[in-house]
Design an enzyme around this catalytic site. Structure first.
Site, PDB file in Angstrom:
ATOM      1  N   ASN A 173       0.805  -1.227   0.000  1.00  0.00           N
ATOM      2  CA  ASN A 173       0.000   0.000   0.000  1.00  0.00           C
ATOM      3  C   ASN A 173       0.840   1.279   0.000  1.00  0.00           C
ATOM      4  O   ASN A 173       0.482   2.261  -0.651  1.00  0.00           O
ATOM      5  CB  ASN A 173      -0.987  -0.001   1.169  1.00  0.00           C
ATOM      6  CG  ASN A 173      -0.310  -0.055   2.520  1.00  0.00           C
ATOM      7  OD1 ASN A 173       0.687  -0.756   2.712  1.00  0.00           O
ATOM      8  ND2 ASN A 173      -0.850   0.675   3.474  1.00  0.00           N
ATOM      9  N   ASP A 214       6.626  -6.365  -1.361  1.00  0.00           N
ATOM     10  CA  ASP A 214       5.429  -7.106  -1.730  1.00  0.00           C
ATOM     11  C   ASP A 214       5.513  -7.514  -3.195  1.00  0.00           C
ATOM     12  O   ASP A 214       6.058  -6.790  -4.039  1.00  0.00           O
ATOM     13  CB  ASP A 214       4.182  -6.252  -1.497  1.00  0.00           C
ATOM     14  CG  ASP A 214       2.907  -7.046  -1.686  1.00  0.00           C
ATOM     15  OD1 ASP A 214       2.443  -7.648  -0.715  1.00  0.00           O
ATOM     16  OD2 ASP A 214       2.393  -7.087  -2.820  1.00  0.00           O
ATOM     17  N   SER A 215       4.971  -8.677  -3.507  1.00  0.00           N
ATOM     18  CA  SER A 215       5.083  -9.217  -4.866  1.00  0.00           C
ATOM     19  C   SER A 215       4.386  -8.368  -5.912  1.00  0.00           C
ATOM     20  O   SER A 215       4.700  -8.461  -7.100  1.00  0.00           O
ATOM     21  CB  SER A 215       4.511 -10.645  -4.901  1.00  0.00           C
ATOM     22  OG  SER A 215       5.292 -11.513  -4.100  1.00  0.00           O
ATOM     23  N   SER A 273      -0.767  -7.051   8.092  1.00  0.00           N
ATOM     24  CA  SER A 273      -1.963  -7.369   8.869  1.00  0.00           C
ATOM     25  C   SER A 273      -1.604  -7.828  10.278  1.00  0.00           C
ATOM     26  O   SER A 273      -0.505  -8.348  10.535  1.00  0.00           O
ATOM     27  CB  SER A 273      -2.769  -8.467   8.175  1.00  0.00           C
ATOM     28  OG  SER A 273      -2.093  -9.722   8.272  1.00  0.00           O
ATOM     29  N   GLU A 297       4.178  -2.533  12.394  1.00  0.00           N
ATOM     30  CA  GLU A 297       2.977  -1.718  12.318  1.00  0.00           C
ATOM     31  C   GLU A 297       1.919  -2.579  11.656  1.00  0.00           C
ATOM     32  O   GLU A 297       2.112  -3.074  10.540  1.00  0.00           O
ATOM     33  CB  GLU A 297       3.194  -0.448  11.501  1.00  0.00           C
ATOM     34  CG  GLU A 297       1.956   0.439  11.495  1.00  0.00           C
ATOM     35  CD  GLU A 297       1.913   1.417  10.341  1.00  0.00           C
ATOM     36  OE1 GLU A 297       0.930   1.363   9.569  1.00  0.00           O
ATOM     37  OE2 GLU A 297       2.851   2.218  10.205  1.00  0.00           O
ATOM     38  N   LEU A 298       0.781  -2.736  12.341  1.00  0.00           N
ATOM     39  CA  LEU A 298      -0.229  -3.695  11.898  1.00  0.00           C
ATOM     40  C   LEU A 298      -1.545  -2.988  11.564  1.00  0.00           C
ATOM     41  O   LEU A 298      -1.553  -1.842  11.152  1.00  0.00           O
ATOM     42  CB  LEU A 298      -0.392  -4.770  12.977  1.00  0.00           C
ATOM     43  CG  LEU A 298       0.927  -5.463  13.368  1.00  0.00           C
ATOM     44  CD1 LEU A 298       0.726  -6.416  14.540  1.00  0.00           C
ATOM     45  CD2 LEU A 298       1.537  -6.192  12.178  1.00  0.00           C
ATOM     46  N   CYS A 334      -2.983   2.201   6.540  1.00  0.00           N
ATOM     47  CA  CYS A 334      -3.179   1.681   7.893  1.00  0.00           C
ATOM     48  C   CYS A 334      -3.705   2.728   8.853  1.00  0.00           C
ATOM     49  O   CYS A 334      -4.404   2.393   9.810  1.00  0.00           O
ATOM     50  CB  CYS A 334      -1.853   1.130   8.431  1.00  0.00           C
ATOM     51  SG  CYS A 334      -1.177  -0.242   7.488  1.00  0.00           S
ATOM     52  N   GLU A 376     -11.535  -4.371   9.892  1.00  0.00           N
ATOM     53  CA  GLU A 376     -10.869  -3.404   9.024  1.00  0.00           C
ATOM     54  C   GLU A 376     -11.244  -3.671   7.566  1.00  0.00           C
ATOM     55  O   GLU A 376     -11.067  -4.772   7.060  1.00  0.00           O
ATOM     56  CB  GLU A 376      -9.351  -3.508   9.203  1.00  0.00           C
ATOM     57  CG  GLU A 376      -8.570  -2.491   8.407  1.00  0.00           C
ATOM     58  CD  GLU A 376      -7.067  -2.621   8.594  1.00  0.00           C
ATOM     59  OE1 GLU A 376      -6.366  -1.601   8.447  1.00  0.00           O
ATOM     60  OE2 GLU A 376      -6.589  -3.736   8.883  1.00  0.00           O
TER      61      GLU A 376
END
Length: 517
Positions: free
Chosen positions: A158, A183-184, A233, A254-255, A288, A386
């Protein structure tokens, strides 16, 4: 301004920490705005991670031998290169994520802020510090900070530049090497910044980028790193925390969040309604720290809802590579399915849509309108879970105390926003919210952009902090060195052991009574 060229991607592809990347199996990277293939990325393996760590450990020994000032100069040069190449970086970011250019620019600004803050303060933050010893004048005690070694960074899609590079900068300045798994869906956001880091003078093996699936590359990083930084997540964070715990290595994360906004009587509702569009829908809500719940005192709830809905309906959705859009696309089919399911579930169970609520395939395959709901209950999917998309719910409340209680009634505690009749009232409310950051008269940017202050989550929203002193010292091992300057704790000449033992307690009591103890 447009998607980067094939030549750009070919150049960046050679920077992956994989031998002969052109010979490897690949994953297709699509342009999110259109769904059309942009390029490919080689798929890393466990062996690639192992090789990257071996090179990183060797390179880290030479890297830590450089002074903090030398390391900081490289990060300062990198910052200058980011500014000079910001349009290209934003093009890459928009192409891979589908976000509006304003949200892509947030990533550039964040990197600039972090690079400057840590480059200018790392020397002081990492310096050995004299602290009071056991016996003043007799014992000298110093605290040193040593790098962990090789830090693993697992970053999300993100904010793929911010959450890979800005987290790596303090680790590098502290003398660590870094191995990143982007991230892929967004590997080139990290690689485009890696190119600038190398141009600034960072040794290539000190910052390695290994693309590939989390189950393979991510697992290998967790199994080999000396410290792990993760953003993602809460469910994945719990799993990674267990793995790090079994290895007895440090972990910061950070989740997730279900972030609240509180609006009281006396707040400027027109101002709040306008600012709330950014607070809720930056990066299409795939942030987030964006707002998903708005608690408004009942006397002004209808007026606020009308003003906010009007602002949201006026938002412009676009796939343009310029600043004309208020909101861009979601990133994947999974995200648009989640958003659609949350909205449809809410409607079926009695919620009212006062703005948005529809997919927009006429703009692009993954666009969804910014959506405002009322009459949402906990039984609805979006009530307590969420959404991580452009969906926000408005809840009238009878009192400010009720708003605070409902804001805190969640397993999350990442960010919050408060709009009140005065700054003093807003700050008083903020102090009662169980959240790592709270913004008064703003949605999220003020606290996140205050790089001298710690940023992170309470409860299920995270472990540890980024930014501030915490954000660099977490990447170090503190070491205490105490030196006996005159005598040690054996009995001095001429004093028996029993007498010495009887003297120790009153001696320490006197020391503790001294100023500054």
């Amino acid at each position: 301004m447009s998607a980067p060229s094939a030549a750009d991607f070919d150049r960046l592809r050679q920077l992956v920490a994989i031998d002969d990347p052109d010979s490897r199996p690949t994953r297709t990277i699509d342009e999110v705005f259109t769904g059309k293939p942009l390029t490919t990325i080689p798929i890393g393996t466990t062996e690639d991670v192992t090789a990257a760590f071996a090179k990183a450990r060797a390179a880290q020994q030479q890297w830590v031998a450089r002074s903090v000032k030398e390391r900081a100069a490289i990060i300062e040069r990198y910052r200058d290169l980011v500014i000079a190449n910001r349009d290209f970086l934003m093009d890459v970011c928009q192409a891979e994520t589908g976000k509006a250019r304003s949200a892509a620019q947030e990533e550039i600004l964040d990197i600039m802020l972090n690079a400057r803050y840590y480059a200018r303060r790392a020397t002081k933050l990492l310096a050995s510090k004299r602290v009071p010893g056991l016996l003043p004048g007799i014992v000298k005690t110093v605290v040193n900070h040593h790098p962990k070694g090789v830090v693993g960074v697992i970053s999300p899609w993100n904010y793929p530049m911010t959450l890979s590079i800005s987290d790596a900068i303090p680790a590098l300045l502290a003398g660590n090497a870094v191995v990143v798994k982007p991230d892929s869906q967004t590997p080139y956001c990290t690689l485009a910044n890696a190119e600038l880091l190398y141009q600034a003078g960072l040794p290539r093996d000190v910052f390695a980028v290994v693309p590939g699936p989390g189950s393979v590359v991510g697992t290998a990083i967790v199994n080999q790193c000396d410290y792990l930084m993760f953003t993602g997540s809460s469910a994945t964070g719990r799993s990674l925390a267990e793995q790090c715990g079994s290895r007895l290595i440090g972990f910061s994360a950070e989740l997730g969040g279900k972030n609240p906004m509180i609006v009281t009587k006396g707040a400027n509702l027109s101002e709040v309604a306008k600012a709330a569009t950014r607070a809720c829908f930056s990066n299409a809500g795939q942030l987030c720290i964006s707002i998903e719940r708005i608690y408004v005192e009942r006397d002004v709830a209808d007026e606020f809802a009308a003003k906010f809905a009007e602002q949201v309906r006026a938002m412009k959705l676009s796939n343009a590579y310029d600043f004309s859009a208020d909101m861009g696309s979601l990133i994947s089919e999974d995200q648009i399915k989640t958003v659609s399911n949350h909205v449809n579930d809410a409607k079926v169970k009695g919620a009212k849509v006062i703005a948005g609520g529809n997919a927009r395939p006429d703009i692009g395959p993954l666009f969804f309108e910014p959506t405002v709901l009322t009459d949402v209950t906990d039984e609805m999917e979006c009530g307590r879970n969420e959404t991580f998309g452009p969906v926000v719910s408005i809840y009238p409340v009878d009192t400010v105390d009720e708003a605070i209680a409902r804001a805190n009634d969640t397993e999350y505690g990442l960010n919050a926003s408060v709009w009140a009749a005065s700054k003093a009232q807003g700050e008083a409310i903020a102090a009662k919210i169980k959240s790592g950051t709270v913004n008064v008269d703003e949605g999220y940017a003020l606290a996140f952009g205050s790089t001298a202050a710690p940023m992170g989550g309470m409860k299920a929203s995270g472990v540890g902090r980024r930014h501030g002193a915490d954000g660099i010292l977490k990447y170090t091992e503190s070491q205490t060195v105490s030196t006996a300057r005159i005598l040690n704790l054996d009995p001095p000449l001429g004093i028996s052991a029993p007498l010495w033992q009887r003297l120790l307690t009153p001696m320490i009591r006197v020391v503790q009574a001294l100023p500054g103890r």
